[in-house]
Design a protein around this motif. Sequence first.
Motif, mmCIF file in Angstrom:
data_model
loop_
_atom_site.group_PDB
_atom_site.id
_atom_site.type_symbol
_atom_site.label_atom_id
_atom_site.label_comp_id
_atom_site.label_asym_id
_atom_site.label_seq_id
_atom_site.Cartn_x
_atom_site.Cartn_y
_atom_site.Cartn_z
ATOM 1 N N MET A 101 0.838 -1.205 0.000
ATOM 2 C CA MET A 101 0.000 0.000 0.000
ATOM 3 C C MET A 101 0.871 1.252 0.000
ATOM 4 S SD MET A 101 -3.140 -0.661 2.686
ATOM 5 C CE MET A 101 -3.885 0.938 2.303
ATOM 6 N N SER A 102 0.361 2.320 -0.599
ATOM 7 C CA SER A 102 1.073 3.591 -0.535
ATOM 8 C C SER A 102 0.805 4.248 0.812
ATOM 9 C CB SER A 102 0.616 4.525 -1.657
ATOM 10 O OG SER A 102 -0.687 5.019 -1.396
ATOM 11 N N VAL A 103 1.747 5.059 1.256
ATOM 12 C CA VAL A 103 1.570 5.792 2.513
ATOM 13 C C VAL A 103 0.343 6.688 2.422
ATOM 14 C CG1 VAL A 103 2.590 7.510 4.054
ATOM 15 C CG2 VAL A 103 4.025 5.720 3.063
ATOM 16 N N ASP A 104 0.151 7.331 1.285
ATOM 17 C CA ASP A 104 -0.982 8.246 1.116
ATOM 18 C C ASP A 104 -2.317 7.538 1.321
ATOM 19 O OD1 ASP A 104 0.656 10.391 0.626
ATOM 20 O OD2 ASP A 104 0.487 10.276 -1.558
ATOM 21 N N ASP A 105 -2.426 6.313 0.813
ATOM 22 C CA ASP A 105 -3.686 5.575 0.952
ATOM 23 C C ASP A 105 -3.959 5.216 2.412
ATOM 24 O OD1 ASP A 105 -4.225 5.709 -1.724
ATOM 25 O OD2 ASP A 105 -3.499 3.692 -2.192
ATOM 26 N N VAL A 106 -2.915 4.810 3.132
ATOM 27 C CA VAL A 106 -3.082 4.457 4.546
ATOM 28 C C VAL A 106 -3.456 5.692 5.355
ATOM 29 C CG1 VAL A 106 -1.971 3.491 6.593
ATOM 30 C CG2 VAL A 106 -1.423 2.562 4.333
ATOM 31 N N VAL A 107 -2.749 6.791 5.106
ATOM 32 C CA VAL A 107 -3.025 8.039 5.826
ATOM 33 C C VAL A 107 -4.450 8.506 5.569
ATOM 34 C CG1 VAL A 107 -2.454 10.502 5.947
ATOM 35 C CG2 VAL A 107 -0.629 8.793 5.938
ATOM 36 N N ALA A 108 -4.883 8.449 4.326
ATOM 37 C CA ALA A 108 -6.229 8.915 3.981
ATOM 38 C C ALA A 108 -7.302 8.114 4.709
ATOM 39 C CB ALA A 108 -6.435 8.824 2.469
ATOM 40 N N ALA A 109 -7.104 6.806 4.812
ATOM 41 C CA ALA A 109 -8.096 5.956 5.478
ATOM 42 C C ALA A 109 -8.218 6.304 6.962
ATOM 43 C CB ALA A 109 -7.710 4.489 5.312
#
Length: 220
Positions: A202-210
């Motif tokens: 997973m990208s960091v951005d996707d984890v942060v957004a969730a």
Amino acid sequence: MKPTVVAIDGPAGSGKSTVSKRLASSLGFVHLNSGALYRGVTLLALRRGLDLRDERRLSAAAGDTVMDFDVDGGFIMDGEDVSEAIRTSEVDRAVSIVAALPSVRVAVTGQQRRIAAGKSVVIEGRDVTTVVFPNAQVKVYLDASVEERAARRHADLRAQGERVDVRKVEREIRDRDEMDRTRADSPLLVAPDAEVIDTTGMSVDDVVAAIARSARRVAL
């Protein structure tokens, strides 16, 4: 916005630090890395030549040392920025021994609660959702494959100028996992009410957004 605690647990290399820093910046929260405090106590022990299993002296050091984070997320002990010093392979090898000592954990838990008091924080660690902040409004458990976690840690060490075999890093992570999950006091567990996210691939951005979506809902 009311003070909100976002607590993130997970094993070594699961992405906690990277995600937590980015998340705190996105939300305008304070970033609190609980692992830095245990690494700080370990660094004190190594610098002072203390026995890593001397619970009395190490817990006293953990309680007496002034620990905090600066506005840029740097870890400060007694006025010294030790952000780089606590990330060496020497500290890596010793921190699980120190972190397993019950009295040290009590002292560090007190430090964490003091630092976070009255603030909106993103705190990361291995027992922050279960012990340090069991009533956190947002709880997350990050995980990833051992191979991916070893590759991440290996890259961090190389960036610091250390030459370490990735296979050795993987063995150390497996050993750290075993110690963290089987220690008698505050073992690494998945809180029943935590959201589990596997960050492998997973990208960091996707984890942060969730996680940010959940945090914004409860902070309003």
